[in-house]
Design a protein around this motif. Structure first.
Motif, PDB file in Angstrom:
ATOM      1  N   LYS A 392     -54.346  31.569  22.234  1.00  0.00           N
ATOM      2  CA  LYS A 392     -53.592  32.642  23.416  1.00  0.00           C
ATOM      3  C   LYS A 392     -53.366  33.560  23.107  1.00  0.00           C
ATOM      4  N   ASP A 393     -51.491  33.540  22.286  1.00  0.00           N
ATOM      5  CA  ASP A 393     -51.250  34.336  22.622  1.00  0.00           C
ATOM      6  C   ASP A 393     -51.214  35.599  21.577  1.00  0.00           C
ATOM      7  N   GLY A 394     -52.327  35.530  20.367  1.00  0.00           N
ATOM      8  CA  GLY A 394     -52.890  35.724  19.453  1.00  0.00           C
ATOM      9  C   GLY A 394     -54.102  36.363  19.487  1.00  0.00           C
ATOM     10  N   PHE A 395     -55.333  35.677  19.981  1.00  0.00           N
ATOM     11  CA  PHE A 395     -56.747  36.656  19.991  1.00  0.00           C
ATOM     12  C   PHE A 395     -56.648  37.064  21.727  1.00  0.00           C
ATOM     13  N   GLY A 396     -55.618  36.284  22.488  1.00  0.00           N
ATOM     14  CA  GLY A 396     -55.540  36.599  24.141  1.00  0.00           C
ATOM     15  C   GLY A 396     -57.089  35.605  24.452  1.00  0.00           C
ATOM     16  N   PHE A 397     -57.016  34.512  24.079  1.00  0.00           N
ATOM     17  CA  PHE A 397     -58.182  34.353  25.040  1.00  0.00           C
ATOM     18  C   PHE A 397     -57.654  33.299  25.879  1.00  0.00           C
ATOM     19  N   LYS A 398     -58.189  32.797  27.246  1.00  0.00           N
ATOM     20  CA  LYS A 398     -57.995  32.675  28.421  1.00  0.00           C
ATOM     21  C   LYS A 398     -58.006  30.774  27.924  1.00  0.00           C
ATOM     22  N   GLU A 399     -57.216  30.135  29.364  1.00  0.00           N
ATOM     23  CA  GLU A 399     -56.980  28.325  28.413  1.00  0.00           C
ATOM     24  C   GLU A 399     -58.284  27.753  28.909  1.00  0.00           C
ATOM     25  N   ASN A 400     -59.379  28.821  29.761  1.00  0.00           N
ATOM     26  CA  ASN A 400     -60.628  27.957  30.210  1.00  0.00           C
ATOM     27  C   ASN A 400     -61.588  28.073  29.604  1.00  0.00           C
ATOM     28  N   THR A 401     -61.719  29.165  28.518  1.00  0.00           N
ATOM     29  CA  THR A 401     -62.919  30.150  27.372  1.00  0.00           C
ATOM     30  C   THR A 401     -62.583  28.226  26.446  1.00  0.00           C
ATOM     31  N   MET A 402     -64.647  28.165  25.871  1.00  0.00           N
ATOM     32  CA  MET A 402     -64.977  27.178  25.748  1.00  0.00           C
ATOM     33  C   MET A 402     -65.502  27.043  24.348  1.00  0.00           C
ATOM     34  N   LEU A 403     -64.306  26.540  22.853  1.00  0.00           N
ATOM     35  CA  LEU A 403     -64.936  26.482  21.850  1.00  0.00           C
ATOM     36  C   LEU A 403     -66.289  25.283  21.571  1.00  0.00           C
ATOM     37  N   GLN A 404     -66.726  25.934  20.585  1.00  0.00           N
ATOM     38  CA  GLN A 404     -67.453  24.713  19.869  1.00  0.00           C
ATOM     39  C   GLN A 404     -66.693  24.278  18.448  1.00  0.00           C
ATOM     40  N   LEU A 405     -66.389  22.999  18.860  1.00  0.00           N
ATOM     41  CA  LEU A 405     -65.993  22.755  17.448  1.00  0.00           C
ATOM     42  C   LEU A 405     -66.856  22.069  16.211  1.00  0.00           C
ATOM     43  N   THR A 406     -66.980  23.084  15.035  1.00  0.00           N
ATOM     44  CA  THR A 406     -68.059  21.737  14.281  1.00  0.00           C
ATOM     45  C   THR A 406     -68.201  22.316  12.314  1.00  0.00           C
ATOM     46  N   LYS A 407     -68.294  21.543  12.417  1.00  0.00           N
ATOM     47  CA  LYS A 407     -68.769  21.855  10.550  1.00  0.00           C
ATOM     48  C   LYS A 407     -69.754  21.247  10.210  1.00  0.00           C
ATOM     49  N   LYS A 408     -70.640  21.651  10.871  1.00  0.00           N
ATOM     50  CA  LYS A 408     -72.480  22.023  10.303  1.00  0.00           C
ATOM     51  C   LYS A 408     -73.398  22.652  11.853  1.00  0.00           C
TER      52      LYS A 408
END
Length: 431
Positions: A392-408
């Motif tokens: 949020k305060d670092g890269f400045g992503f909005k709270e509703n930004t979607m992230l795909q959490l993955t290992k593979k």
């Protein structure tokens, strides 16, 4: 190198196997377990059809080996038949005052390669080690002493040791190679597909962000030329926004939050934080040093106070790219993934899609109920709050930004390792 060959090599890397399993193995355990963990080859070794590659990933918290088994098919299209993976903790940087242990670690892991690669193929199988932030954070003379021990272990081995086989990877390359790997595996480097995905990698010592901007202003407003990288692939030129922040990996951020970064008198000082449970006190080690850490017994703890502590590790350090609001889907891995699993946000096997606000919400819950989550990790409040603050305060992503959490991705490890392997094979012209 012919374009057709580079395409074939990318395809061969697209079918890779295992993830970076969280194997916490001591050197003795590794020696005892090598025989039981190695897979059997699915085809008989045939030197005209099968070749191998060995890549070491020397990270800040562990050293990992990837042994790849490649097959050249009748159509001259090589495929990846097998990947053997194993890891040893801690990372090489923990041995900065005992560099010979770096050589010992690599020799132990080379046993995995010897068990996996047929003896007749040893002399033609290249071994490569790339170190990341753990060694970048060390004084140059200490890092070089560790690399010299690794080089000695390689030179003693029966494998092919190419020029520049042991080195510290540039942080920018780390981000670029991870971006290439993920976008290739998700099909986004196809010439007909204009959209790509961004990558967020959170290691122990550093963190990387890499994406393909849609707006020229993102390039023009970057702080400097080291935030922009250009390269050609598939007859296309890509101009990426990419940066690696040394010292902003999860473990280095713990040190900075605690005020222990570069501190002296570690044998008698106790580093306190409102991000830790009030009654918690223990030793914590990173990068070969041990710190006394504790909560604040007579003070306050919780998300708000913790956020104020981690904010100083991020604010004014992390640049906010002009365009992040609606640009790309971002794939987030390494400690982003691990802590989301620890906090119960995603399944450890499947991963999942999260919004930035999901990290924030769970960070509040963890920090305000630290005793509940202490068995998982006494640092979970600090880590989840740091990830929230970084996004949020670092890269400045909005709270509703979607992230795909993955290992593979498609059963291939989401990291720079496969991209680095491809890059090395291209340089060696193995085909």
């Amino acid at each position: 190198m012919k374009p057709a060959v580079s395409v074939l090599l990318l395809v061969l890397l697209a079918v890779a196997g295992l993830s970076r399993a969280q194997v916490k193995t001591s050197l003795l355990d590794l020696a005892n377990s090598i025989g039981s963990v190695l897979p059997s080859l699915s085809r008989p070794a045939n030197s005209s059809r099968i070749f191998y590659g060995v890549m070491f990933d020397a990270g800040s918290t562990g050293t990992r080996i990837h042994v790849y088994t490649f097959i050249q098919s009748d159509s001259d299209l090589p495929v990846l038949d097998n990947e053997m993976f194993h890891s040893i903790k801690p990372g090489l940087s923990a041995y900065s005052d005992s560099p010979e242990m770096a050589g010992h670690t690599v020799r132990m892991l080379l046993k995995v390669a010897k068990k996996t690669v047929p003896r007749l193929e040893w002399k033609r199988t290249p071994v490569v080690l790339r170190a990341t932030a753990g060694l970048r954070l060390l004084p140059p003379e200490k890092a070089q002493a560790l690399l010299a021990q690794v080089q000695d272990a390689f030179d003693e081995s029966p494998f092919l040791v190419p020029n520049n086989s042991v080195s510290i990877m540039n942080g920018t390359n780390e981000g670029i190679l991870a971006w290439v790997t993920v976008n290739f595996l998700t099909g986004h480097l196809n010439a007909q597909i204009k959209n790509t995905v961004g990558i967020l990698d959170l290691g122990g010592g550093s963190t990387q962000i890499t994406f393909l901007p849609k707006l020229r202003k993102t390039i023009e407003s970057a702080p400097g030329p080291d935030y922009i990288a250009r390269f050609d692939m598939f007859n296309s030129t890509y101009e990426l926004y990419t940066h690696s922040y040394l010292g902003n990996g999860l473990m280095a951020a713990r040190l900075a939050t605690l005020g222990a970064l570069g501190a002296e008198g570690l044998e008698w000082r106790v580093f306190r934080s409102s991000c830790l449970p009030k009654k918690f006190r223990d030793e914590w080690s990173f990068g070969g040093l041990t710190y006394q850490v504790s909560g604040i017994p007579d003070g306050y703890a919780g998300y708000k106070l913790c956020y104020q502590e981690v904010l100083k590790v991020v604010k004014g350090i992390i640049h906010q790219p002009y365009e992040l609001k609606d640009s790309n889907i971002f794939y987030a891995f390494s400690y982003y993934f691990d802590r989301a699993v620890d906090a119960g946000l995603i399944d450890g096997a499947q991963g999942g899609l999260l919004q930035v606000r999901d990290f924030k919400k769970r960070a509040k819950e963890v920090c305000n109920k630290m005793t509940k989550y202490r068995p998982v990790s006494p640092f979970l409040c600090m880590d989840m709050t740091y990830i929230t603050c970084l996004l949020k305060d670092g890269f400045g992503f909005k709270e509703n930004t979607m992230l795909q959490l993955t290992k593979k991705v498609n059963n291939v490890e989401a990291s720079w390792a496969l991209g680095a392997t491809f890059d090395h094979f291209r340089n060696l012209k193995i085909h």
